[in-house]
Design an enzyme around this catalytic site. Structure first.
Site, PDB file in Angstrom:
ATOM      1  NE  ARG A  94      -3.762   0.399   2.226  1.00 20.94           N
ATOM      2  CZ  ARG A  94      -4.647   0.821   2.998  1.00 20.94           C
ATOM      3  NH1 ARG A  94      -4.691   0.336   4.229  1.00 20.94           N
ATOM      4  NH2 ARG A  94      -5.248   1.971   2.816  1.00 20.94           N
ATOM      5  CE1 TYR A 148      -1.702   6.936   4.037  1.00 20.62           C
ATOM      6  CE2 TYR A 148       0.599   7.318   4.513  1.00 20.62           C
ATOM      7  CZ  TYR A 148      -0.475   6.735   5.006  1.00 20.62           C
ATOM      8  OH  TYR A 148      -0.755   6.529   6.463  1.00 20.62           O
ATOM      9  CG  ASP A 178      -6.930   6.683  13.121  1.00 19.22           C
ATOM     10  OD1 ASP A 178      -6.532   6.681  14.202  1.00 19.22           O
ATOM     11  OD2 ASP A 178      -6.926   6.506  11.838  1.00 19.22           O
TER      12      ASP A 178
END
Length: 321
Positions: A131, A133, A216
């Site tokens: 992964r 961003y 979060d």
């Protein structure tokens, strides 16, 4: 080939110099790590000591940006330790340890693997692929050790959102499929840090991000060795000496999933950063949740589900039998 890098870590092992009252009901009386255990006062007070207080090294296994790449933490005896469980949280005088997962101006989504033994840092994987961003993160990003966002705790101050905790696929022989999340930290200093570096930071504020209904926390902090560290002590100082930074952090985390076709994240607390005192409250509560998590797992024995070592397991089993 593995490479070892020394990181100076000479700190007090006290998590909290002053015990504080538990806000929720708890039966915690002892918490054990390694070959030691910590006795808790019987009047619902909590203080905790980290067992490891060494000069920590990081050891890389595998090649960066591959599925096998891991960054392990090793103590001065050559023994692997957990950056989540074994690095002390609090150093005293409002200073905390911060473990860097993602250096600023990079995009690989690195994170502590809380479902692996010794919780090394690895690159996150989704559907078998590494992964990233969609664009670089502009600050050093990582975690506070010895914290946990409890998914069963609804925060009435933030739209009743629950702590951040998502399911994850795990081998069938492992304990229940949960991935545990510590508190995230955004370090706003000028230097680009390295994966696995441990910084002494002071919290300045907190952003309450709500990701698909889950709370979060993003704690905004600055490393003590930053040239501007002496100038900033609270959220208002950030606006003065790092103008636009709080808005930029909020907008980055609000929008980073949009390129993947997902909705923007939301923020509680009036869409603004809370002050330092509120950030310290979040750290205290999540440290308390981490202690309860370890205590609960020590008595019910699903220890390897969140990266406790064999030494931890053996010591806790011996104590609680």
């Amino acid at each position: 080939m593995a490479a070892a890098k020394a990181i100076s870590q000479t700190t007090s092992c006290l998590l909290s110099k002053t015990p504080f009252a538990l806000k929720h009901k708890s039966h915690i009386t002892n918490l054990c790590f390694g070959t030691k255990r910590v006795a808790f006062p019987s009047k619902r007070l909590f203080s905790c000591r980290a067992i490891y207080n060494p000069q920590v090294q990081i050891t890389e296994e595998g090649q960066p940006e591959t599925l096998d790449y891991r960054v392990f933490f090793v103590n001065n005896s050559g023994k692997k330790v957990s950056p989540w469980h074994d690095i002390p949280l609090q150093l005293g005088d409002g200073v905390f340890n911060f473990v860097v997962e993602i250096p600023k101006e990079s995009s690989a989504k690195m994170e502590v693997a809380t479902d692996e033994l010794y919780t090394p840092i690895k690159q996150d994987i989704k559907k078998g692929k590494l992964r990233y961003y969609p664009y670089n993160i502009n600050w050093n990003y990582g975690l506070f050790p010895q914290t946990w966002e409890d998914p069963s705790f609804a925060n009435s101050e933030v739209e009743g959102a629950f702590g951040d905790n998502d399911p994850v696929e795990m081998p069938i022989h492992n304990p229940p499929p949960l991935l545990y999340f510590s508190v995230d930290v955004v370090e706003i200093g000028e230097r680009r840090r390295k994966i696995g570096e441990i910084l002494k930071v002071k919290p300045l504020g907190a952003l309450a991000m709500i990701d698909e209904g889950e709370l979060d926390w993003k704690i905004v902090a600055i490393s003590l060795d930053d040239p501007k560290a002496a100038l900033v002590n609270d959220v208002d100082d950030v606006e003065k000496h790092f103008p636009g930074t709080l808005t930029a952090i909020r907008d980055w985390f609000r929008d980073y999933k949009i390129p993947d076709g997902k909705p923007a994240n939301k923020f509680g607390l009036g869409n603004k950063a809370a002050d330092k005192d509120y950030a310290l409250k979040v750290i205290t509560e999540t440290n308390e949740s981490w202690a309860k998590l370890v205590k609960s797992s020590a008595t019910s024995l699903p220890l390897l589900s969140f990266g406790l070592s064999i030494d931890h397991v053996a010591a806790c089993i011996m104590y609680y039998m």
